[in-house]
Design an enzyme around this catalytic site. Structure first.
Site, PDB file in Angstrom:
ATOM      1  N   ARG A 111       0.981 -12.143 -11.644  1.00 16.32           N
ATOM      2  CA  ARG A 111       1.549 -10.842 -12.019  1.00 16.32           C
ATOM      3  C   ARG A 111       2.485 -10.287 -10.955  1.00 16.32           C
ATOM      4  O   ARG A 111       3.301  -9.408 -11.230  1.00 16.32           O
ATOM      5  CB  ARG A 111       0.420  -9.829 -12.306  1.00 16.32           C
ATOM      6  N   CYS A 157      -7.082  -0.145 -19.677  1.00 18.21           N
ATOM      7  CA  CYS A 157      -6.548   0.572 -18.517  1.00 18.21           C
ATOM      8  C   CYS A 157      -5.445  -0.186 -17.777  1.00 18.21           C
ATOM      9  O   CYS A 157      -5.110   0.137 -16.654  1.00 18.21           O
ATOM     10  CB  CYS A 157      -7.672   0.941 -17.551  1.00 18.21           C
ATOM     11  N   ASN A 203      -3.658  -6.058 -17.093  1.00 16.83           N
ATOM     12  CA  ASN A 203      -2.784  -6.673 -16.074  1.00 16.83           C
ATOM     13  C   ASN A 203      -3.334  -8.028 -15.663  1.00 16.83           C
ATOM     14  O   ASN A 203      -2.623  -9.027 -15.638  1.00 16.83           O
ATOM     15  CB  ASN A 203      -2.688  -5.801 -14.823  1.00 16.83           C
ATOM     16  N   ASP A 204      -4.613  -8.038 -15.330  1.00 20.36           N
ATOM     17  CA  ASP A 204      -5.212  -9.296 -14.903  1.00 20.36           C
ATOM     18  C   ASP A 204      -5.502 -10.212 -16.082  1.00 20.36           C
ATOM     19  O   ASP A 204      -5.355 -11.423 -15.985  1.00 20.36           O
ATOM     20  CB  ASP A 204      -6.495  -9.035 -14.102  1.00 20.36           C
ATOM     21  N   ARG A 226      -9.543   3.758  -9.072  1.00 22.86           N
ATOM     22  CA  ARG A 226      -9.505   2.543  -8.236  1.00 22.86           C
ATOM     23  C   ARG A 226     -10.022   2.890  -6.843  1.00 22.86           C
ATOM     24  O   ARG A 226      -9.262   3.336  -5.981  1.00 22.86           O
ATOM     25  CB  ARG A 226      -8.078   2.019  -8.142  1.00 22.86           C
ATOM     26  N   HIS A 260       0.804  -1.218   0.000  1.00 21.35           N
ATOM     27  CA  HIS A 260       0.000   0.000   0.000  1.00 21.35           C
ATOM     28  C   HIS A 260       0.836   1.267   0.000  1.00 21.35           C
ATOM     29  O   HIS A 260       0.518   2.242  -0.646  1.00 21.35           O
ATOM     30  CB  HIS A 260      -0.954  -0.030   1.180  1.00 21.35           C
ATOM     31  N   GLU A 307     -11.225  -8.697 -17.748  1.00 19.83           N
ATOM     32  CA  GLU A 307      -9.959  -9.167 -17.188  1.00 19.83           C
ATOM     33  C   GLU A 307      -9.972 -10.642 -16.829  1.00 19.83           C
ATOM     34  O   GLU A 307      -8.954 -11.199 -16.446  1.00 19.83           O
ATOM     35  CB  GLU A 307      -9.495  -8.299 -16.002  1.00 19.83           C
TER      36      GLU A 307
END
Ligand code: PEP
Ligand code: MG
Length: 758
Positions: free
Chosen positions: A644, A681, A633-634, A475, A368, A610
């Protein structure tokens, strides 16, 4: 043996007298070795100091040939002295000469001594030298004697670190002042030059020898009690954000703080005549040495925790009540924060205008604090082992968030090279800024909307800075991840409203909570899962716990009263999931109308592509969804079955492989045929060569991190969309089994003089 050498207390008392005498450094060292030899009834006592070139030099001796002082040297790892330095732990032998590491230096005349006790001279986990006693007889030194020698070594460590020995020997420079370089993991792009600020500054213990041991024992007990109480309070109140720690770390702290063994070792160290602070440091040195040898990651982690706790105990001793709370002092200009780990809230507490970089001993791309660092545009490097021991407050340091390196106390050459690099990057940013007002379209006039990925308030200024067309992916989980407790509806609403205000008339696509997997909320207890990426996360969690999703939808609808609202759902794997999510929104929307609240002027609901199963339900999805957004990404992770977050496999398959490009082409074609907008994205949109390929596949909207907008725009302005599309068609149809089309695409870009290199 106790009676024989008078015990460590006497030794320490005498040492204090020697330290106070107004004599030159060499003289002081000479007296110290005489004193130790006499107290320990040893025929030899010698001090070896680690030089800049890594060799150990004999600095003082009682018993060996004095002519060897400053002449005898050995490499780190050579002989028994080298072994002690290498392993950073005591070596105690009754028959030294039969040890395989024994190496004989004729000029010292040490061949007649059989027993050997060597201890490392340690400071903050760094080895500065070696302290040795030797005897002719075959004798084994007692634990008490080892302790006494280690304690004495601390006093010598202070002498070395203070620089008092400068000019005494050959190539002397305190070990902590040497340039150091380490390579870890690049976590947030950028280069930061500045000075070290320790997130949890070590207390520098100046007074080592106690005047009143009983008083020191009392101080130790009081500090331990204070520390234990504050840990209990934090656990009971669930106040994890304050220290930036997670519950399990605090639990480990509690366990150690109440551990009798630790308490006893601290007491024993005080009873040898040390101040309470010096006793903590003494015990901490052992912990650090054990940590360096420990290969089991779990145990290493626990030793880290214990080391961390010792730092907190030191703080508690110096300023009662401060043990558990990091000090956020006034930052100097160009501050580079160095920490073992840190919570996101703690990073936000610092003045961002002065922060240039972040170095973490831990940290992964999805931690985070790293997400926040990226949002703040601060260079960050993680997985630098022992980083906080490597540096001292105020040291010059360079953080290279591109290569994952750090340079501590860099040489002039390294610094000049980096200054050039920073200048070059700044110039390029300048060029990108000049493009800000230019419409984003290809050479042949195809409009490509470049948008931002965002998630925190600190992201919002990037909208104006980059000239982005809107926020393509907001997000929403980031607000949840950086908060100490579950954000209430009002707090959610406030953030969403601020985002819409900042975006003004530019579009914003909010993604509903994508938690679970690697995105863990510290205050939400989750069952451990074997495969979190495939587990109970994102929309699955949202549909199973509809109250959470409903609250968020309500906050979004309220915040967007009178304005356009776009919402999309993450990790949707089936049409029914989308239907269910859409029903929740519709019901909340109807409820708002029923209660007479203002509603958004328009409402669009989209789906993230995704999960590969959706690739085979595109027709049904396109009949229902107002828009699509490809989460590359996913999608890449699930299509190729590569984690990933696992550096070993994450780079194994190229997104520019025919398999992935064909997948992306199909999604774009289907969406375009259905007349539904489609955005991409994921991270690949942020790279110029990939962005060029995406335009060739028919994508006209990309959403990316703020830092990437300039480079992608600069590249796309020179691209001919028709040309790249025509070039890619036969490439995608090829049947030669190539794993990647990167070379072909790069060649095309080079031929056309496109700026695709980053
Ligand atoms: C993606 O998966 O590509 C995406 C944009 O979502 P996230 O990175 O937040 O999972
Ligand atoms: Mg995703």
């Amino acid at each position: 043996m106790r009676g024989a050498y008078g015990g460590p207390r006497v030794l320490l008392r005498r040492l204090r007298e020697v330290m106070a005498e107004p004599v030159a450094a060499q003289e002081r060292l000479d007296r110290i070795v005489v004193l130790i030899a006499a107290n320990m009834v040893a025929e030899v006592c010698s001090v070896y100091v680690l030089r800049t070139d890594g060799d150990l030099e004999l600095y003082a001796t009682e018993g060996l040939n004095r002519a060897a002082v400053h002449r005898t040297t050995m490499h780190k790892g050579e002989g028994l002295v080298g072994l002690v330095a290498d392993e950073a732990e005591p070596v105690n032998l009754s028959d030294a000469q039969s040890h395989p590491a024994f190496s004989y230096k004729p000029e010292t005349g040490e061949e007649i001594y059989h027993s050997f006790l060597g201890v490392p001279i340690l400071r903050a986990g760094n080895t500065l030298g070696v302290l040795v006693v030797q005897n002719k007889s075959h004798r084994t030194y007692s634990d008490e004697e080892i302790e006494a020698l280690q304690t004495t070594a601390m006093v010598i460590a202070e002498m070395i670190a203070s620089g008092e020995l400068a000019g005494v020997g050959e190539g002397f420079e305190p070990a902590t002042r040497r340039p150091a370089h380490a390579t870890g993991l690049a976590l947030s792009e950028g280069i930061g030059l500045g000075h070290v600020v320790l997130h949890e500054p070590r207390v520098v213990v100046k007074k080592l020898i106690a005047e009143d041991s009983a008083a020191e024992l009392h101080r130790l007990e009081t500090a331990l009690t204070g520390l234990r109480a504050s840990i209990d309070v934090m656990i009971d109140e669930g106040d994890f954000a304050r220290t930036g720690e997670h519950r399990d770390v605090l639990e480990a702290f509690r366990m150690f703080a109440n551990d009798r063994g630790w308490g006893r070792r601290l007491q024993e160290a005080v009873l040898t005549g040390l101040t309470a602070e010096a006793a903590v440091e003494r015990v901490q040195s052992d912990t650090r040495a054990r940590m360096q040898r420990q290969t089991d990651p779990y145990l290493r982690e626990r030793l880290h925790d214990l080391d961390d706790l010792a730092n907190r105990l030191l703080r508690e001793l110096v300023s009662p009540g401060k043990g558990m709370i990091p000090e956020t002092t006034q930052l100097p200009e160009n501050a580079i924060l160095v920490a073992r780990s840190m919570g996101p809230a703690a990073l936000l507490d610092y003045d961002r205008t002065r922060l240039r970089g972040l170095v973490l001993e831990e940290g992964s791309a999805s931690s985070h604090v790293v997400i926040v660092a990226r949002a703040l545009g601060i260079a960050a490097v993680g997985q630098i082992e022992n980083a906080s021991a490597l540096v001292e407050s105020g040291d010059a340091i360079i953080v290279d968030g591109v290569s994952g390196e750090i340079h501590v106390r860099p040489t002039g050459d390294v610094e000049r090279a980096y200054v050039d690099k920073v200048r070059f990057r700044a110039r390029r940013q300048e060029q990108y800024r000049a493009l800000r007002e230019r419409p984003s379209e290809t050479r042949d006039g195809a409009k490509v909307s470049l948008m931002l990925n965002a998630g925190l308030l600190v992201d919002l200024p990037h909208l104006a800075e980059t000239g982005a067309a809107g926020i393509g992916l907001f997000r929403t989980e980031l607000q949840f991840m950086v908060a100490a407790s579950m954000p209430r509806t009002a707090a959610q609403q406030q953030l969403y409203r601020a985002v819409l205000d900042a975006a003004d008339d530019k579009p914003v696509t909010f993604r509903t909570l994508d938690v679970g997997g690697d995105k863990i909320l510290p205050y939400m207890r989750a069952e451990p899962e074997e495969n979190p990426a495939l587990g109970w996360r994102a929309i699955r969690l949202g549909l199973d716990r509809p109250a959470l999703l409903r609250t968020q939808i309500r906050a979004l609808l309220h915040a967007a009263g009178g304005r356009d609202l776009k919402i999309m759902f993450p990790m949707v794997a089936s049409v029914t999931e989308f239907d269910a999510a859409r029903d929740i929104v519709r019901r909340e929307h109807a409820r708002l109308i029923r209660h007479g609240h203002p509603v958004p002027s328009s409402l669009s609901l989209g789906v993230m592509i995704e999960v590969p199963s959706l690739l085979f339900q595109l027709d049904e999805i396109l009949e229902r969804a107002d828009f699509l957004s490809v989460g590359s990404n996913d999608l890449l992770q699930f299509l190729f079955a590569v984690d990933r977050g696992n550096a070993r496999v994450a780079g194994r398959f190229d997104p520019l492989s025919p398999a992935f490009l064909r997948t992306l082409a199909r999604v774009a074609r289907k969406a375009n045929e259905a007349g539904r907008p489609v955005t991409l994205c994921g991270e690949i949109g942020a790279r110029p060569l990939e962005a060029m390929a995406l335009v060739g596949l028919g994508y006209r909207a990309l959403s990316m991190s703020p830092a990437a907008i300039g480079q992608v725009k600069a590249a796309l302005l020179d691209v001919d969309a028709g040309e790249i599309s025509a070039f890619m068609q036969p490439l995608l149809a090829r049947r030669d089994g190539a794993g990647s089309l990167r070379a072909e695409l790069s060649e095309f870009a080079a031929r056309k003089n496109l700026q695709v290199e980053m």
